[in-house]
Structure formats: C-alpha cells, structure tokens
Design a protein around this motif. Structure first.
Motif, PDB file in Angstrom:
ATOM      1  N   GLY A  49       0.799  -1.214   0.000  1.00  0.00           N
ATOM      2  CA  GLY A  49       0.000   0.000   0.000  1.00  0.00           C
ATOM      3  C   GLY A  49       0.830   1.261   0.000  1.00  0.00           C
ATOM      4  O   GLY A  49       0.296   2.337  -0.179  1.00  0.00           O
ATOM      5  N   PHE A  50       2.146   1.166   0.172  1.00  0.00           N
ATOM      6  CA  PHE A  50       2.969   2.361   0.205  1.00  0.00           C
ATOM      7  C   PHE A  50       4.211   2.145  -0.646  1.00  0.00           C
ATOM      8  O   PHE A  50       4.651   1.037  -0.871  1.00  0.00           O
ATOM      9  N   SER A  51       4.797   3.242  -1.060  1.00  0.00           N
ATOM     10  CA  SER A  51       6.049   3.141  -1.799  1.00  0.00           C
ATOM     11  C   SER A  51       7.116   3.929  -1.073  1.00  0.00           C
ATOM     12  O   SER A  51       6.853   5.008  -0.573  1.00  0.00           O
ATOM     13  N   ALA A  52       8.322   3.386  -1.016  1.00  0.00           N
ATOM     14  CA  ALA A  52       9.432   4.124  -0.431  1.00  0.00           C
ATOM     15  C   ALA A  52       9.867   5.207  -1.402  1.00  0.00           C
ATOM     16  O   ALA A  52       9.942   4.983  -2.602  1.00  0.00           O
ATOM     17  N   PRO A  53      10.134   6.427  -0.910  1.00  0.00           N
ATOM     18  CA  PRO A  53      10.500   7.514  -1.812  1.00  0.00           C
ATOM     19  C   PRO A  53      11.886   7.306  -2.421  1.00  0.00           C
ATOM     20  O   PRO A  53      12.746   6.672  -1.836  1.00  0.00           O
ATOM     21  N   ILE A  54      12.074   7.878  -3.583  1.00  0.00           N
ATOM     22  CA  ILE A  54      13.384   7.864  -4.204  1.00  0.00           C
ATOM     23  C   ILE A  54      13.828   9.305  -4.404  1.00  0.00           C
ATOM     24  O   ILE A  54      13.019  10.225  -4.413  1.00  0.00           O
ATOM     25  N   THR A  55      15.123   9.510  -4.543  1.00  0.00           N
ATOM     26  CA  THR A  55      15.636  10.848  -4.803  1.00  0.00           C
ATOM     27  C   THR A  55      15.553  11.092  -6.300  1.00  0.00           C
ATOM     28  O   THR A  55      16.091  10.348  -7.101  1.00  0.00           O
ATOM     29  N   LEU A  57       0.352   5.720  -2.238  1.00  0.00           N
ATOM     30  CA  LEU A  57      -0.262   4.390  -2.216  1.00  0.00           C
ATOM     31  C   LEU A  57       0.157   3.588  -3.440  1.00  0.00           C
ATOM     32  O   LEU A  57       0.218   4.115  -4.553  1.00  0.00           O
ATOM     33  N   THR A  58       0.402   2.296  -3.235  1.00  0.00           N
ATOM     34  CA  THR A  58       0.645   1.375  -4.339  1.00  0.00           C
ATOM     35  C   THR A  58      -0.385   0.244  -4.338  1.00  0.00           C
ATOM     36  O   THR A  58      -0.203  -0.764  -5.019  1.00  0.00           O
ATOM     37  N   GLY A  59      -1.439   0.434  -3.593  1.00  0.00           N
ATOM     38  CA  GLY A  59      -2.504  -0.556  -3.534  1.00  0.00           C
ATOM     39  C   GLY A  59      -3.589  -0.116  -2.579  1.00  0.00           C
ATOM     40  O   GLY A  59      -3.558   1.002  -2.037  1.00  0.00           O
TER      41      GLY A  59
END
Length: 336
Positions: free
Chosen positions: A29-35, A93-95
C-alpha cells in the motif's frame, strides 16, 4: 451564491504533508521515496515519489493476467480508485489499504508512517470466496484494468468510519449512506498492478501527463469542483491568481471531478461538457483544463485534504478552498 476565496500553499506547511525522517516503508500500500529531480513541475509529489504502476508491455500484461485465479467487475467508485492508485493520483499508495493503514487513516487522518491522508482507500466486497493470497483480475466490462494481490481481509467498523470521516454515522449523510448501502461487508488490502486505463466519455490525463504540460517554474493553483461550471466559479479561479500567496505569472489548473458523487448531482459527462464550452469561450493562456476520475465522498474538511493531496501529485502548488467545500445536503430533507 456567496463564495470565499482562499489560496492554500501545499508546500508552505511542509510538516503537514511530509515526514521529517525518510520513509522506509515496504508494507503493501505504500512506496518508499526515491531521490529524483521531479521534473516537469514545481511541486514535489505527496510522500516524495510519483507512483506509476502501469505495465508497459503486452507480454508483462499477459503474464499478470495469467497469474490471476479469479476475476471481478469493478463498481464505478472502485474504477476511480483503481485509476488513481495506478497513475499515482493517490501517491504514495501502491494498492488498497490494509487494516492497519485503514484504521490509522480513519482514526488519525494519517498513514502508519505519519504522512497525512484524508480518507481511506479500500477494496470492498461481499464475497466469502475472496481470501488473502489470491491474485484477482479487475475488469470494467470486457476491459482488463488491473490485478490486485490481496494481503488481508477484515470487517470494518463502518459506524466509526463514517463518524470519523464524515462527522456523522447517520445515513442522512450521503457518504454514510454510500458506506452503509453500496459498500460490501468486507474490506481488503492489496498490491495493485495496472493493465489498461478505463475508457471514459471525458479524458483523464495521468499526473505525469498533466505535470508535463504545466510550467516548470510557476505556481499552479488548483481549482476543484464537482458541479457544472458557472460565472462565480470562473471569477473564483481567475481572481485567485491575484492572491498574495501566488507568485508572479502563476497559472490555474481547472481540475473538476467527473466521477460518482451524491445522488442528486448532475452526471459527470454533463459537467465535463460545461467546462469544455467555457474553455473554448475564454481561451485564457493562464488557465489549464483537465479532468479527474475521482469518486466524491462529501466529507467536508477531510475531503478538502484529500483533494489537496491529489492536486499536489498533479503538480499544483496551491489549492482554492471554496464555501462549504465537499459539503453535503441531507439525503432525507435536502437541507445542508
């Protein structure tokens, strides 16, 4: 109709929209942020990264479909949620939210990591057969839209959800009525993979596509509306550009919702046509026009937060809060 004009900067109150520590979430349900440079727009997406879950090859799509053990038809509201999960409108969110995330948003208006989120985004069902661990094909008619890998299944406390999100659990409120009579008995969380965008009577660009068309170095003021456009709306979103909070040369993104709403509202395709007429008649270079496949909840202040988050993902830096935003009429008496 009396309207008040307010321009709210989505980057001014950084602590309200971001967490101070980097997020390393890997829960469904969540995504880790990227730079990233976050090109094409001034605004950083909600949570730091613009999510894009759409598969880009026919082979990958065929493999995803082949992995499914069941298929379901999406309701109009679910179709809107799926589209915004897949294209990043609901970033990070990823789901669909699992029980932990759902309860956190209901009780505290934030994701488990502390990031603000206005309303829960869930998959509802009455099916006893659907179980965690299943991968299911989600369709709109004959068109495959996405797959979902379910991670949990739970019975929500709907009266508490309505009380927290809408301010009342009485079904006199159209949001409470929707939760009580339209949504299924169970909620399920799960990871979503996109296959195809829905075919609609009105065009709905993705956040990335909208960002690509916005000026890179200018403030972008978002105007949200669920009604056919009229003169007061026009005055509101054009005069907002003169607000002291908006930088020189700022533009407005007119971004009405055209998905399901309360029962007596005018249909989305009719609303869309009124905006297209005004777009042709005004031809204002400082006004951009796009359409949002969002399902209204009539949740007042909570929904205002939801709309701000979404427009942040579409590249907007400011948001207009109108009179009684996302307010509702009684489903019994018709009064506010």
């Amino acid at each position: 109709m009396k309207l008040c004009i307010a321009a709210l900067s989505l980057i001014a109150g950084a602590t309200a929209f971001t967490t101070s520590a980097p997020r390393a979430f890997n829960k469904v349900g969540f995504s880790a942020p990227i730079t990233t440079g976050l090109q094409m727009a001034k605004q950083v997406p909600h949570g730091g990264e613009l999510v894009d879950l759409m598969l880009d090859s026919d082979d990958a799509k065929s493999a995803a479909i082949a992995a499914c053990t069941a298929e379901l038809q999406l309701t109009p509201r679910q179709l809107c949620d799926i589209e915004l999960i897949v294209n990043g409108g609901f970033s990070p969110l990823t789901g669909f939210m699992d029980q932990v995330a759902y309860e956190s948003v209901v009780e505290k208006m934030e994701l488990p990591d502390g990031l603000i989120f206005g309303l829960p985004v869930i998959f509802d069902t009455d099916s006893e057969d659907l179980q965690p661990g299943m991968t299911v094909l989600l369709k709109d008619g004959d068109r495959p839209i996405a797959t979902v890998e379910f991670t949990d299944k739970f019975t929500p406390n709907k009266p508490v959800e309505c009380l927290k999100c809408y301010g009342t659990s009485e079904i006199e409120h159209p949001g409470s009525l929707m939760v009580a009579t339209e949504r299924g008995r169970y909620y399920m969380g799960g990871k979503v993979t996109g296959l195809n965008t829905p075919v609609r009577d009105f065009p709905c660009k993705t956040p990335a596509e909208v960002r690509a068309g916005l000026p890179e170095d200018k403030d972008v003021v978002a105007f949200q509306c669920r009604n056919p456009v009229h003169r007061a709306h026009y005055e509101l979103f054009t005069r907002a550009l003169d607000d002291a909070l908006v930088g020189e040369g700022g533009v407005v993104l007119v971004h009405p919702t055209c998905g399901p709403t309360q029962a007596d509202d005018i249909p989305g395709v009719v609303r869309y046509k009124t905006y297209e007429v005004l777009k042709e008649e005004t031809e204002n270079p400082r006004t951009f026009w796009e359409y949002l496949p969002y399902s209204m909840h009539m949740a007042g202040p909570r929904e205002a937060i939801q709309h701000m988050m979404i427009r942040k993902n579409f590249g907007c830096t400011h948001f207009i809060v109108g009179r009684d935003m996302a307010g509702s009429k009684s489903s019994i008496t018709g009064e506010d």
